[in-house]
Each structure stands twice: as structure tokens, then as C-alpha cells.
Design a protein around this motif. Structure first.
Motif, mmCIF file in Angstrom:
data_model
loop_
_atom_site.group_PDB
_atom_site.id
_atom_site.type_symbol
_atom_site.label_atom_id
_atom_site.label_comp_id
_atom_site.label_asym_id
_atom_site.label_seq_id
_atom_site.Cartn_x
_atom_site.Cartn_y
_atom_site.Cartn_z
ATOM 1 N N ARG A 3 15.518 -22.587 -20.685
ATOM 2 C CA ARG A 3 16.838 -23.241 -20.688
ATOM 3 C C ARG A 3 17.625 -22.965 -21.973
ATOM 4 N N ILE A 4 16.890 -22.842 -23.070
ATOM 5 C CA ILE A 4 17.570 -22.573 -24.347
ATOM 6 C C ILE A 4 18.229 -21.199 -24.310
ATOM 7 N N GLN A 5 17.480 -20.224 -23.846
ATOM 8 C CA GLN A 5 18.027 -18.860 -23.773
ATOM 9 C C GLN A 5 19.221 -18.820 -22.817
ATOM 10 N N ILE A 6 19.111 -19.561 -21.720
ATOM 11 C CA ILE A 6 20.223 -19.600 -20.756
ATOM 12 C C ILE A 6 21.470 -20.208 -21.426
ATOM 13 N N ILE A 7 21.288 -21.351 -22.078
ATOM 14 C CA ILE A 7 22.430 -22.032 -22.717
ATOM 15 C C ILE A 7 23.005 -21.169 -23.841
ATOM 16 N N ASN A 8 22.131 -20.615 -24.672
ATOM 17 C CA ASN A 8 22.614 -19.774 -25.784
ATOM 18 C C ASN A 8 23.321 -18.520 -25.277
ATOM 19 N N THR A 9 22.858 -17.990 -24.167
ATOM 20 C CA THR A 9 23.510 -16.811 -23.576
ATOM 21 C C THR A 9 24.925 -17.175 -23.116
ATOM 22 N N ILE A 10 25.053 -18.327 -22.460
ATOM 23 C CA ILE A 10 26.374 -18.762 -21.965
ATOM 24 C C ILE A 10 27.309 -19.043 -23.158
ATOM 25 N N ILE A 11 26.770 -19.652 -24.209
ATOM 26 C CA ILE A 11 27.577 -19.943 -25.405
ATOM 27 C C ILE A 11 28.073 -18.642 -26.040
ATOM 28 N N ALA A 12 27.163 -17.685 -26.211
ATOM 29 C CA ALA A 12 27.535 -16.416 -26.862
ATOM 30 C C ALA A 12 28.564 -15.652 -26.023
ATOM 31 N N LYS A 13 28.337 -15.635 -24.720
ATOM 32 C CA LYS A 13 29.229 -14.896 -23.810
ATOM 33 C C LYS A 13 30.663 -15.456 -23.856
ATOM 34 N N ALA A 28 7.353 -35.244 -26.970
ATOM 35 C CA ALA A 28 6.329 -34.242 -26.632
ATOM 36 C C ALA A 28 6.769 -32.832 -27.005
ATOM 37 N N GLN A 29 8.067 -32.615 -27.048
ATOM 38 C CA GLN A 29 8.573 -31.273 -27.377
ATOM 39 C C GLN A 29 9.650 -31.423 -28.447
ATOM 40 N N PRO A 30 9.282 -31.865 -29.660
ATOM 41 C CA PRO A 30 10.309 -32.150 -30.659
ATOM 42 C C PRO A 30 11.158 -30.928 -30.971
ATOM 43 N N GLY A 31 12.446 -31.148 -30.946
ATOM 44 C CA GLY A 31 13.354 -30.069 -31.328
ATOM 45 C C GLY A 31 13.448 -28.938 -30.336
ATOM 46 N N PHE A 32 12.888 -29.121 -29.152
ATOM 47 C CA PHE A 32 12.851 -27.982 -28.232
ATOM 48 C C PHE A 32 14.228 -27.481 -27.884
ATOM 49 N N SER A 33 15.093 -28.396 -27.492
ATOM 50 C CA SER A 33 16.377 -27.885 -27.046
ATOM 51 C C SER A 33 17.486 -28.046 -28.069
ATOM 52 N N HIS A 34 17.761 -29.295 -28.420
ATOM 53 C CA HIS A 34 18.949 -29.585 -29.212
ATOM 54 C C HIS A 34 18.995 -28.755 -30.498
ATOM 55 N N ASN A 35 17.864 -28.680 -31.176
ATOM 56 C CA ASN A 35 17.832 -27.984 -32.464
ATOM 57 C C ASN A 35 17.889 -26.467 -32.314
ATOM 58 N N SER A 36 17.666 -25.967 -31.129
ATOM 59 C CA SER A 36 17.607 -24.509 -30.933
ATOM 60 C C SER A 36 18.903 -23.935 -30.354
ATOM 61 N N ILE A 37 19.909 -24.784 -30.222
ATOM 62 C CA ILE A 37 21.166 -24.314 -29.637
ATOM 63 C C ILE A 37 22.050 -23.725 -30.737
ATOM 64 N N THR A 201 19.254 -4.105 -24.136
ATOM 65 C CA THR A 201 19.517 -3.667 -25.510
ATOM 66 C C THR A 201 20.778 -4.309 -26.097
ATOM 67 N N ASN A 202 21.402 -5.181 -25.277
ATOM 68 C CA ASN A 202 22.635 -5.819 -25.730
ATOM 69 C C ASN A 202 22.388 -6.634 -27.010
ATOM 70 N N ILE A 203 23.122 -6.310 -28.053
ATOM 71 C CA ILE A 203 22.910 -6.923 -29.360
ATOM 72 C C ILE A 203 23.172 -8.430 -29.356
ATOM 73 N N PHE A 204 24.163 -8.863 -28.564
ATOM 74 C CA PHE A 204 24.474 -10.293 -28.530
ATOM 75 C C PHE A 204 23.317 -11.073 -27.922
ATOM 76 N N TYR A 205 22.720 -10.459 -26.883
ATOM 77 C CA TYR A 205 21.587 -11.111 -26.248
ATOM 78 C C TYR A 205 20.453 -11.274 -27.256
ATOM 79 N N THR A 206 20.183 -10.206 -28.004
ATOM 80 C CA THR A 206 19.086 -10.220 -28.968
ATOM 81 C C THR A 206 19.344 -11.259 -30.053
ATOM 82 N N LEU A 207 20.593 -11.315 -30.531
ATOM 83 C CA LEU A 207 20.895 -12.185 -31.653
ATOM 84 C C LEU A 207 21.025 -13.649 -31.271
ATOM 85 N N PHE A 208 21.646 -13.913 -30.129
ATOM 86 C CA PHE A 208 22.045 -15.294 -29.858
ATOM 87 C C PHE A 208 21.232 -16.024 -28.803
ATOM 88 N N SER A 209 20.459 -15.346 -28.006
ATOM 89 C CA SER A 209 19.835 -16.058 -26.900
ATOM 90 C C SER A 209 18.404 -16.474 -27.190
#
Ligand code: SAM
Length: 212
Positions: A3-13, A28-37, A201-209
Motif C-alpha cells: 500500500r505504501i508503494q501504491i500511495i507513494n506512486t500516486i503521489i509522485a505521479k 503491531a506495525q509501528p510507522g508502517f504507513s504514515h511515516n513512510s509516505i 527503470t523509471n527513475i521516479f518509481y525508484t526514488l519515490f515509491s
């Protein structure tokens, strides 16, 4: 893809700036989502977590005046609440904004019961998606078949979903299992990546997702 990669991909795009999360990190999953956006402004809503708004989503939306580019709906996983959260999120979404809803594609009956009956719990969030597919012609809905089913909702238009037989028990898991592809508008991660214009190989994907 999670979900993080999906959200970050949409944000970057979309070059989004402002993120809201309904239902923030679990212990149980501290910082899993909110901190990784990866976004400039992040707000969280959760009655049980010390976050921006320590309150229920209903109380938050009743007093909110701000709009958000992207809203992650992952609070109380019960049909009526999830539906209300999505409807409210639509009211405070920027015109080109995106809502992502978690846990929309349960594969086992036991995990989708409104009252938790197993260690894994999705709840019946999928019913909220079905209702929106039948009632809201002014939105776009599709679901990425990844991380328990991440549904994307945007302003736009859709052909409403019509059950084949009026007598069918459409809110039963049996019906959902048989018709989930059309109900959820289910797409693969590859199809999602294509929609986002991503190649490996898309650079935005590598950097932001990146997500954990
Ligand atoms: C599944 S967890 C969220 C997980 C997190 N979003 C993630 O990606 O790891 C659900 C959270 O929703 C919160 N919650 C429960 N009822 C809520 C409500 N009425 N409004 C907002 N959040 C609620 C719970 O306290 C819990 O922290």
C-alpha cells in the motif's frame, strides 16, 4: 507492491502535496504507513493513536475544513463506517485528488466478517465498494490486486454496476467471490504501473515509491 508503494506512486505521479490517513499506524506495525509516505504535509486521524487528530473519523470530518490531495481510508473496517469514510473523504478531496481504501479484496469468508473471527481481519469494507459501484456514477473506482486489495477512488465517471438478477443476495460473500472482478474493477499491479506510466527503470518509481 504494497500500500505504501501504491500511495507513494500516486503521489509522485500527480505531484500531490497533502495527505490524510484515516486509521493510522497500529502498534503491531509501528510507522508502517504514515511515516513512510513521501509527501510535504501529512495528517492522521485515529482515536487510539497520538496523531494529528486523535479522534474518530466521524468527529474529524464533522469539524474539518481542509482539503487533501490524497486520503488513505484504513480506519474501522466495517461496511457502514468505511462507506461513510469514503463519502466524507470525497467531500474534502481536491478535484484531481485520489482516495485509496485498504483491505477491499478478502479471499476467505472468515476474514471479512464484521465481527473479527480470525487473526487476519479485513472486515466487510468490500461492501462499501460494491455500494459505490452501484450508486455513484460521478466517480472512478478500480482496485489493485495487491496488499489485500487497494481500491482507488477519484472524481470522474463510471458505468454503474448492475447485479444480473435482482433476487441475488449481492451483499453475501458468495456473490462477491463470484463477481469480484467486476465489482472491484480488479486490476493487476502491472496494469496499475502501466496506468501510472511506470516502467521498471523509471527513475521516479525508484526514488519515490519505496515502502517497507
Ligand atoms: C488497520 S489499522 C490502520 C493501519 C495503518 N493505516 C497501516 O497502513 O498500517 C486501523 C486503525 O483504525 C483505527 N480506528 C478504529 N476506529 C476508528 C475510527 N472510528 N476512526 C478512525 N480510526 C479508527 C484503529 O485505532 C487502528 O489504529
Amino acid at each position: 507492491m504494497n500500500r505504501i508503494q501504491i500511495i507513494n506512486t500516486i503521489i509522485a505521479k500527480n505531484n500531490y502535496k497533502k495527505y490524510l490517513e484515516i486509521g493510522v499506524n497500529t502498534p503491531a506495525q509501528p510507522g508502517f504507513s504514515h511515516n513512510s509516505i513521501n509527501v510535504e504535509i501529512k495528517h492522521g486521524v485515529d482515536p487510539n493513536v497520538d496523531t494529528t487528530f486523535k479522534m474518530t473519523s466521524d468527529d474529524f470530518f464533522a469539524q474539518n475544513t481542509e482539503t487533501y490531495d490524497i486520503i488513505f481510508v484504513d480506519g474501522l473496517h466495517i461496511f457502514e463506517q468505511a462507506h461513510r469514510d469514503i463519502e466524507n473523504a470525497l467531500k474534502f478531496l481536491t478535484d484531481k485528488g485520489t482516495i485509496v481504501v485498504h483491505d477491499c479484496n478478502p479471499t476467505r469468508e472468515i476474514t471479512q466478517r464484521p465481527i473479527r473471527a480470525s487473526s487476519v481481519w479485513h472486515g466487510d469494507v468490500w461492501k462499501a465498494i460494491l455500494k459505490l459501484r452501484m450508486e455513484r456514477s460521478d466517480i472512478i473506482i478500480y482496485t489493485i490486486n495487491a496488499d489485500e486489495g487497494c481500491t482507488v477512488v477519484q472524481k470522474g465517471s463510471q458505468d454503474l454496476y448492475h447485479p444480473e438478477n435482482a433476487s441475488d443476495e449481492i451483499y453475501s460473500f458468495k456473490y462477491f467471490k463470484k463477481h469480484k472482478k467486476e465489482i472491484l474493477n480488479l486490476i493487476s499491479t502491472k496494469e496499475f504501473e502501466k496506468k501510472m506510466g511506470i516502467t521498471p527503470t523509471n527513475i521516479f518509481y525508484t526514488l519515490f515509491s519505496r515502502g517497507r
